[in-house]
Design a protein around this motif. Structure first.
Motif, mmCIF file in Angstrom:
data_model
loop_
_atom_site.group_PDB
_atom_site.id
_atom_site.type_symbol
_atom_site.label_atom_id
_atom_site.label_comp_id
_atom_site.label_asym_id
_atom_site.label_seq_id
_atom_site.Cartn_x
_atom_site.Cartn_y
_atom_site.Cartn_z
ATOM 1 N N PRO A 150 1.440 7.242 -9.813
ATOM 2 C CA PRO A 150 1.015 7.189 -8.407
ATOM 3 C C PRO A 150 -0.101 8.161 -8.140
ATOM 4 O O PRO A 150 -0.133 9.263 -8.710
ATOM 5 N N ARG A 151 -1.039 7.784 -7.263
ATOM 6 C CA ARG A 151 -2.181 8.638 -6.934
ATOM 7 C C ARG A 151 -2.059 9.163 -5.516
ATOM 8 O O ARG A 151 -1.479 8.544 -4.671
ATOM 9 N N ARG B 203 0.844 -1.188 0.000
ATOM 10 C CA ARG B 203 0.000 0.000 0.000
ATOM 11 C C ARG B 203 0.879 1.238 0.000
ATOM 12 O O ARG B 203 1.936 1.259 0.626
ATOM 13 N N ARG B 204 0.427 2.284 -0.702
ATOM 14 C CA ARG B 204 1.176 3.539 -0.690
ATOM 15 C C ARG B 204 0.983 4.254 0.634
ATOM 16 O O ARG B 204 -0.107 4.267 1.187
ATOM 17 N N THR C 229 2.776 7.735 3.212
ATOM 18 C CA THR C 229 3.470 9.028 3.104
ATOM 19 C C THR C 229 4.975 8.843 2.933
ATOM 20 O O THR C 229 5.637 9.665 2.308
ATOM 21 N N GLY D 8 6.437 6.246 1.380
ATOM 22 C CA GLY D 8 6.656 5.197 0.393
ATOM 23 C C GLY D 8 5.729 4.022 0.622
ATOM 24 O O GLY D 8 4.846 4.056 1.481
ATOM 25 N N ALA D 9 5.922 2.955 -0.140
ATOM 26 C CA ALA D 9 5.046 1.787 -0.059
ATOM 27 C C ALA D 9 5.313 0.999 1.226
ATOM 28 O O ALA D 9 6.454 0.872 1.669
#
Length: 215
Positions: free
Chosen positions: A214-215, A133-134, A136, A138-139
């Motif tokens: 990326p969103r 999951r993305r 703040t 990074g993943a």
């Protein structure tokens, strides 16, 4: 035509088929697959604990407190109820232990307390797994509950690539559906999940080909 010319022509045709920088249905579908795969997955929202002396970065088992009030932020207790229901049908194991532990990520001292550990069984591995999951910073990889595996049905269309803010971009519209649903799902829900759904995602051209933005 000589054999050498034929070989060169064939090699040229193969390299053209593998050009990831040219927009095509195959290129976009391949890039969408790892994202669509997890579209039916949701994070398991409980307050996780780390046990003293055990690997704190392991995604499973999910170790939490039996106190329902210590569920994760925004949780209403449904994740705990879902885990207990999954244990009742053999998708996860539910083990009650008493060990020194603390909230995951806390710097507090370890304190001996009652805990519950949930781990997927062989039967439950397709539905209880780690999903990126993305965040703040990074993943991050989180334990998740997946109702089905998402699969790309078709790449319907894409816009002509254009330059925007220093990027080469295209809007890609595709359809997807759920396959291999969790066995306890009612037939009507399985049928609904199997129906194709349409979505659109922005893509950008990177050095290694077209990639979702990326969103």
């Amino acid at each position: 035509m000589s054999a050498v010319v034929l070989l060169l022509a064939a090699a040229g045709g193969l390299s053209g088929c593998g050009d990831t920088k040219a927009p095509s249905k195959e290129v976009f579908a391949a890039a969408l697959e790892p994202i669509v795969r997890d579209v039916f997955c949701n994070p398991i929202d409980v307050m996780r604990y780390e046990v003293e002396g055990e690997a704190g970065d392991a995604v499973f088992p999910v170790v939490t407190s039996p106190k329902r009030g210590l569920a994760g932020p925004g949780s209403d207790g449904r994740s705990m109820a879902m885990l207990d229901a999954a244990a009742s049908v053999g998708l996860v194991t539910r083990t009650e232990v008493e060990k020194p532990a603390r909230w995951k990520g806390s710097d507090r001292p370890f304190e001996r307390q009652r805990l519950i550990a949930y781990a997927p069984t062989d039967k439950g591995v397709p539905y209880f797994r780690a999903v990126a999951r993305r965040a703040t910073k990074g993943a991050v990889t989180v334990p998740s509950f997946c109702l089905a595996k998402g699969e790309v049905v078709d790449v319907v269309r894409w816009t002509e690539p254009t330059d925007f803010a220093g990027r080469r971009v295209s809007q890609v519209t595709y359809t997807y559906h759920g396959v291999d649903p969790i066995p306890v799902m009612p037939p009507a829900e399985q049928a609904r999940m199997a129906e194709p759904k349409e979505a659109t995602m922005p893509f950008e051209l990177q050095s290694d080909g077209w990639r979702p933005m990326p969103r």
